[in-house]
Design an enzyme around this catalytic site. Structure first.
Site, short mmCIF file in Angstrom:
data_model
loop_
_atom_site.label_atom_id
_atom_site.label_comp_id
_atom_site.label_asym_id
_atom_site.label_seq_id
_atom_site.Cartn_x
_atom_site.Cartn_y
_atom_site.Cartn_z
N GLY A 15 10.07 -29.78 -24.05
CA GLY A 15 11.02 -30.86 -24.28
C GLY A 15 12.45 -30.39 -24.18
N ARG A 34 11.64 -33.77 -35.82
CA ARG A 34 11.64 -33.70 -37.28
C ARG A 34 12.01 -32.31 -37.78
NH1 ARG A 34 6.56 -37.23 -39.70
NH2 ARG A 34 7.40 -39.30 -39.15
N ALA A 76 -0.95 -34.15 -27.81
CA ALA A 76 -1.75 -35.34 -27.50
C ALA A 76 -2.62 -35.72 -28.69
CB ALA A 76 -2.63 -35.06 -26.29
N SER A 128 3.92 -31.00 -14.60
CA SER A 128 3.37 -29.69 -14.28
C SER A 128 4.48 -28.73 -13.87
CB SER A 128 2.35 -29.80 -13.14
OG SER A 128 1.85 -28.52 -12.80
N GLY A 129 4.28 -27.47 -14.23
CA GLY A 129 5.25 -26.45 -13.84
C GLY A 129 5.55 -25.47 -14.94
N LYS A 182 -2.74 -36.09 -13.42
CA LYS A 182 -2.47 -34.78 -14.03
C LYS A 182 -3.77 -34.12 -14.50
CE LYS A 182 0.06 -31.41 -15.73
NZ LYS A 182 -0.60 -30.85 -16.89
N HIS A 185 -5.29 -32.69 -11.44
CA HIS A 185 -4.47 -31.52 -11.13
C HIS A 185 -4.95 -30.32 -11.94
CE1 HIS A 185 -1.20 -28.83 -12.40
NE2 HIS A 185 -0.57 -29.08 -11.27
N ASN A 186 -5.16 -30.53 -13.24
CA ASN A 186 -5.59 -29.43 -14.11
C ASN A 186 -7.01 -28.98 -13.78
OD1 ASN A 186 -3.13 -29.90 -15.27
ND2 ASN A 186 -3.88 -30.02 -17.36
N GLU A 189 -6.68 -26.79 -10.91
CA GLU A 189 -6.09 -25.55 -11.42
C GLU A 189 -7.16 -24.63 -12.02
OE1 GLU A 189 -3.51 -24.74 -15.36
OE2 GLU A 189 -2.56 -26.11 -13.94
N LYS A 261 -8.01 -25.77 -23.00
CA LYS A 261 -7.56 -26.86 -23.87
C LYS A 261 -8.29 -28.17 -23.62
CE LYS A 261 -2.94 -25.11 -24.91
NZ LYS A 261 -1.48 -25.40 -24.89
N ARG A 446 -39.75 -39.31 -7.97
CA ARG A 446 -39.34 -40.37 -8.91
C ARG A 446 -40.27 -41.58 -8.80
NH1 ARG A 446 -34.77 -42.86 -8.26
NH2 ARG A 446 -34.25 -43.11 -10.48
#
Length: 468
Positions: A15, A34, A76, A128-129, A182, A185-186, A189, A261, A446
């Site tokens: 941030g 905070r 999150a 991302s980055g 995203k 993307h992960n 990655e 994560k 089947r």
């Protein structure tokens, strides 16, 4: 004070770096956290820049010009909802609230629905980055609605990474499209990182390369077709001295237990739900899980005899093979991720432009690579492309590298080196390029035990046989 053009809630590293990035481009930015120490740190690092900080949420909202543009960069989950509850009474219709964290896309859909009646535009945006990307130019994937993005576009395009095709940001699509993109993307990655680790294991344990040689190999690869952020940092890692014993390299002191994560797992789960094969991503997630069983692995390893490297007399050829094998695996990782993204776009009515997604991944993000230029060309020339292997030129490129992958896998198997993503990449390619598989036997089975019926190759309809 002058009204700020943008507000940031959450002044941790990401941030704070995004705030400083915006300030560098002349935007007045106000931050809120905070933690008073985080506020002080922002003001200290942002001295002589148009940066502000406030003590309360109400002061923070009042410091912003309207329509207010506010980004949350908080963990999150429940914390995001708590921040929304706290700020909502101070916002009005037309304000834009951005969740810039790695939220699950289904949570983003719920938040959009929850705020819809208020007129507040909720934007789920993948970023991302890493730390450097946030400070000097990330790749950003905002979704939600186009009206909200119009207010954000002038700022986001300025702070995004820049390539030969423009700023690495674009409106991704409706609803939770940004966070879904995203997530994919992960997942890609995860797969590419596992691929690189498998190639590293072969180079180290089969070819006998030391850290200096590994640095040289990956540096040379990064100057060619494999040019990418992950290959670039891999080359640098091999030179890093150990901070405990400077005579050694840090890579050799790091425990072989990979953490995660959860975003790779989310990708695999969604792919399974949408019936999109994503074995490279699945295997990468599983490999991290398996690596966590360190004690068990060491016990089982003690049962086996020491393996002697074989079939590596031509070290130079093995390195050439591994170059093409890594290219092949990286390509398959992109193929599977983009196939999933296209399928999700159709299923969830995201209206994602895949060519634009590839464009904004070309710079700033963790999976940026030279290969994305060719991938983008394929999607620009055929916007309805469902799977990249359907592009004949791209298919032929991988077909030319198939033997290098096969030979690499043979070397790995001879030396008892696990290659889950490399091997799954070959299986994926071979299955997708086979007109008739053995799956007809599965349908017969089947129908035999469960009367699930089958289709025939010579007539339309569903059929059942009394096998007994």
């Amino acid at each position: 004070m002058q009204k700020a053009q943008f507000g940031m809630i959450g002044l941790g590293t990401m941030g704070r770096n995004l705030v400083l990035n915006m300030a560098d481009h002349g935007f007045v930015v106000c931050g809120y956290d905070r933690n008073i120490d985080q506020q002080k740190r922002l003001l200290e690092e942002g001295k002589d820049k148009p940066v502000q900080a406030t003590a309360t949420m109400q002061q923070f909202v009042n410091s912003l010009e309207t329509p207010r543009r506010i980004m949350m960069l908080v963990p999150a989950g429940k914390i995001v909802d708590a921040v929304i509850d706290e700020i909502k009474p101070f916002l009005q219709a037309g304000d834009i609230l951005i969740d810039g964290g790695n939220s699950h896309y289904t949570d983003t859909d719920k938040r959009i629905a929850r705020l819809e009646s208020t007129g507040i535009h909720f934007t789920g945006m993948g970023v991302s980055g890493g730390e450097d990307g946030a400070r000097f130019g990330p790749s950003m994937m905002p979704g939600g609605n186009a009206d909200g993005y119009i207010e954000l576009k002038p700022i986001l395009e300025k702070i995004a990474a820049q390539t030969d095709e423009g700023a690495c940001v674009a409106f991704i699509g409706n609803g939770s499209a940004g966070h879904y993109t995203k997530m994919v993307h992960n997942g890609i990655e995860y797969a590419i990182m596992q691929l690189i680790s498998e190639v590293y294991a072969l180079l180290k344990n089969a070819a006998g390369c030391n850290n200096d040689e590994l640095h040289k190999i990956f540096t040379e690869w990064n100057n060619g077709a494999l040019q990418s952020f992950l290959v670039e940092i891999t080359a640098k890692i091999f030179l890093q001295p150990d901070n405990v014993d400077a005579s050694k390299r840090l890579i050799d002191a790091i425990l072989d237990r990979a953490a995660q994560k959860g975003t790779g797992l989310w990708t695999s789960v969604s792919a399974l739900e949408l019936h999109v094969p994503s074995a490279a991503i699945d295997e990468a997630v599983a490999a991290r899980d398996l690596s966590s069983y360190k004690k068990e692995r060491e016990i089982i390893d003690s049962y086996t005899s020491e393996t002697t490297a074989i079939n590596t007399t031509d070290k130079k050829q093995l390195i050439l093979n591994l170059h093409d094998a890594l290219y092949f695996g990286m390509a398959v990782s992109y193929i599977q991720g983009l196939h999933l993204l296209q399928t999700a776009s159709d299923a969830y009515k995201y209206e994602i432009n895949i060519a634009e997604v590839v464009r904004i991944w070309k710079g700033g993000c963790i999976i940026r690579s030279l290969m994305l230029n060719d991938i983008r060309k394929a999607y620009v020339s055929n916007s309805s492309l469902k799977n990249l292997l359907l592009d004949k030129d791209f298919y032929n490129l991988l077909e030319q590298k198939r033997n290098a992958l096969v030979n690499s896998l043979k070397t790995g198997m001879d030396n008892k080196i696990a290659m889950p993503v490399l091997s799954s990449s070959l299986n994926y390619f071979d299955m997708f390029s086979t007109g008739r598989l053995g799956s007809n036997l599965i349908q017969a089975q089947r129908d035999f035990f469960g009367a699930h019926t089958y289709e025939r190759i010579d007539k339309e309809g569903n059929f059942h046989t009394d096998w007994n």
